[in-house]
Design an enzyme around this catalytic site. Structure first.
Site, mmCIF file in Angstrom:
data_model
loop_
_atom_site.group_PDB
_atom_site.id
_atom_site.type_symbol
_atom_site.label_atom_id
_atom_site.label_comp_id
_atom_site.label_asym_id
_atom_site.label_seq_id
_atom_site.Cartn_x
_atom_site.Cartn_y
_atom_site.Cartn_z
ATOM 1 N N TYR A 148 -22.893 13.008 -10.501
ATOM 2 C CA TYR A 148 -22.337 12.026 -11.428
ATOM 3 C C TYR A 148 -23.057 12.092 -12.784
ATOM 4 O O TYR A 148 -22.423 12.306 -13.817
ATOM 5 C CB TYR A 148 -22.461 10.634 -10.800
ATOM 6 C CG TYR A 148 -21.766 9.548 -11.576
ATOM 7 C CD1 TYR A 148 -20.381 9.516 -11.667
ATOM 8 C CD2 TYR A 148 -22.494 8.549 -12.210
ATOM 9 C CE1 TYR A 148 -19.737 8.509 -12.367
ATOM 10 C CE2 TYR A 148 -21.855 7.538 -12.910
ATOM 11 C CZ TYR A 148 -20.479 7.524 -12.986
ATOM 12 O OH TYR A 148 -19.843 6.518 -13.693
ATOM 13 N N GLU A 150 -25.146 14.324 -14.145
ATOM 14 C CA GLU A 150 -25.071 15.594 -14.866
ATOM 15 C C GLU A 150 -23.623 15.966 -15.163
ATOM 16 O O GLU A 150 -23.343 16.621 -16.164
ATOM 17 C CB GLU A 150 -25.775 16.705 -14.080
ATOM 18 C CG GLU A 150 -27.268 16.462 -13.880
ATOM 19 C CD GLU A 150 -28.058 16.360 -15.180
ATOM 20 O OE1 GLU A 150 -27.634 16.935 -16.202
ATOM 21 O OE2 GLU A 150 -29.103 15.683 -15.173
ATOM 22 N N SER A 192 -20.165 -6.324 -5.638
ATOM 23 C CA SER A 192 -19.134 -6.524 -4.611
ATOM 24 C C SER A 192 -19.765 -6.610 -3.221
ATOM 25 O O SER A 192 -19.366 -7.454 -2.413
ATOM 26 C CB SER A 192 -18.076 -5.422 -4.690
ATOM 27 O OG SER A 192 -18.686 -4.165 -4.789
ATOM 28 N N GLY A 210 -36.041 -4.871 -4.485
ATOM 29 C CA GLY A 210 -35.126 -5.710 -5.266
ATOM 30 C C GLY A 210 -35.641 -6.022 -6.662
ATOM 31 O O GLY A 210 -35.039 -6.808 -7.387
ATOM 32 N N THR A 213 -33.975 -3.333 -11.992
ATOM 33 C CA THR A 213 -33.086 -4.146 -12.835
ATOM 34 C C THR A 213 -31.781 -3.417 -13.154
ATOM 35 O O THR A 213 -31.721 -2.190 -13.133
ATOM 36 C CB THR A 213 -33.748 -4.514 -14.177
ATOM 37 O OG1 THR A 213 -33.895 -3.312 -14.954
ATOM 38 C CG2 THR A 213 -35.091 -5.193 -13.983
#
Ligand code: UDP
Length: 323
Positions: A148, A150, A192, A210, A213
């Site tokens: 994705y 590159e 989602s 988590g 960011t």
């Protein structure tokens, strides 16, 4: 200025952002909107039939010929969720690179301008923040996200070469984590996933600790930016970040969603996927200057609208909801 009287092609127009863009273009008076989509990650019912809308099933990996004149091409054709783009990485790379080549060839033959949906992923795991368009990025060029990252970087280089060599009118938008109503339940991205999990009373799957960011941009803001980029004169060869500079951790997102959904949520920690960027925040001064654009929808407002949409879609017979 509007799209009134313009003939527009939207590649990937049945996808999440594409379908919002198509509706906005029709609403803005476009004379004809043609959608091409291979339906690999998009749903056939995301677009309602309309008199000025033409929908073709086609994979832009293959050359595309269209009859008649064309003014603007938007290229949104590529799976964008890590789960989907890594499921068939070769197809992802080909969609970006061969697909952009085919659309550039078409745009050039028609004298149309091309607006490319590129991505903040071109910055990889950034070593500076916020990321301005001048930052050259820190990508893992053979890792699992490279198909994705590159692919999109190669597409950007091809766009700029068409611009320099052939004078093709190209504009590049680097989109930062867009979310909103219409995201697929199985999309696999964090917004989602968390909403579906919370509405079903399941624990939220936080990858890693988590503390990484992201900066989430509501889809109507993204679409307004894309439309402005495709409309303004004198922007050929420009690269512009489109994103909401409100940078939040994934844990903060989980808390905010729990608060908005109004159910107690718990988190389960899953392994961090390889090469997951630690931070992401757009510098949008260029978009402000060139397009007079800024993100207007606050995270809480956008999430509330997205939750409402998921509730409607999930709340049907056969689905059990706790939210
Ligand atoms: N993520 C998460 N739980 C999920 C899905 C994603 O914690 O169920 C994390 C993911 O590791 C990343 C961030 O949320 O750090 C955004 O992931 P997403 O797939 O939405 O988009 P990305 O920005 O990585 O392309």
């Amino acid at each position: 200025m509007s799209y009134s009287g313009q003939r527009v092609l939207v590649a990937g127009g049945a996808g999440f952002i594409g379908a919002h863009l198509v509706r906005a273009l029709l609403g803005d008076g476009a004379e004809e909107v043609t959608v091409v989509d291979n339906y690999r990650t998009a749903s056939a019912d995301s677009l309602t039939p309309a008199p000025r809308l033409k929908v073709l099933q086609h994979d832009i990996i293959e050359p595309l010929q269209l009859d008649g004149p064309l003014d603007v091409v938007f290229n949104l054709a590529c799976p964008a969720s890590p789960v989907h783009y890594q499921a068939d990485p070769i197809a992802t790379w080909r969609s970006s690179v061969y697909g952009t080549d085919n659309l550039l060839t078409l745009a050039r033959s028609k004298g149309a301008r091309l607006v490319q949906a590129s991505t903040s992923e071109v910055y990889g795991d950034p070593l500076e923040s916020p990321q301005a368009e001048t930052y050259r990025g820190n990508t893992s060029f053979f890792g699992p996200r490279a198909c994705y990252d590159e692919g999109k970087r190669a597409a950007e280089s091809l766009l700029m070469d068409f611009h320099r060599v052939h004078g093709t009118d190209v504009r590049i938008a680097r989109l930062f984590n867009t979310y909103g109503p219409g995201m697929a339940e199985q999309d696999g991205r964090v917004v989602s996933n968390f909403i579906v999990q919370a509405l079903r009373g399941e624990a939220l799957t936080v990858y890693g600790n988590g503390r990484q960011t992201r900066s989430f941009c509501y889809v109507s803001d993204t679409v307004r930016g894309l439309m402005a980029l495709g409309l303004r004169e004198g922007l050929s060869g420009e690269v512009v970040n489109l994103g909401n500079p409100n940078e939040v951790t994934i844990l903060t997102l989980a808390e905010e969603l729990g608060r908005l959904i109004g159910v107690p949520t718990s988190c389960t920690h899953c392994p961090l996927p390889p090469d997951d960027p630690r931070r992401r925040c757009p510098d949008i001064s260029r978009a402000r200057r060139l397009l007079d654009w800024g993100a207007e929808v606050a995270l809480s407002e956008g999430l509330a609208a997205t939750i409402a949409d998921f509730r409607t879609r999930l709340d049907r017979p056969g689905k059990t909801l706790t939210g």
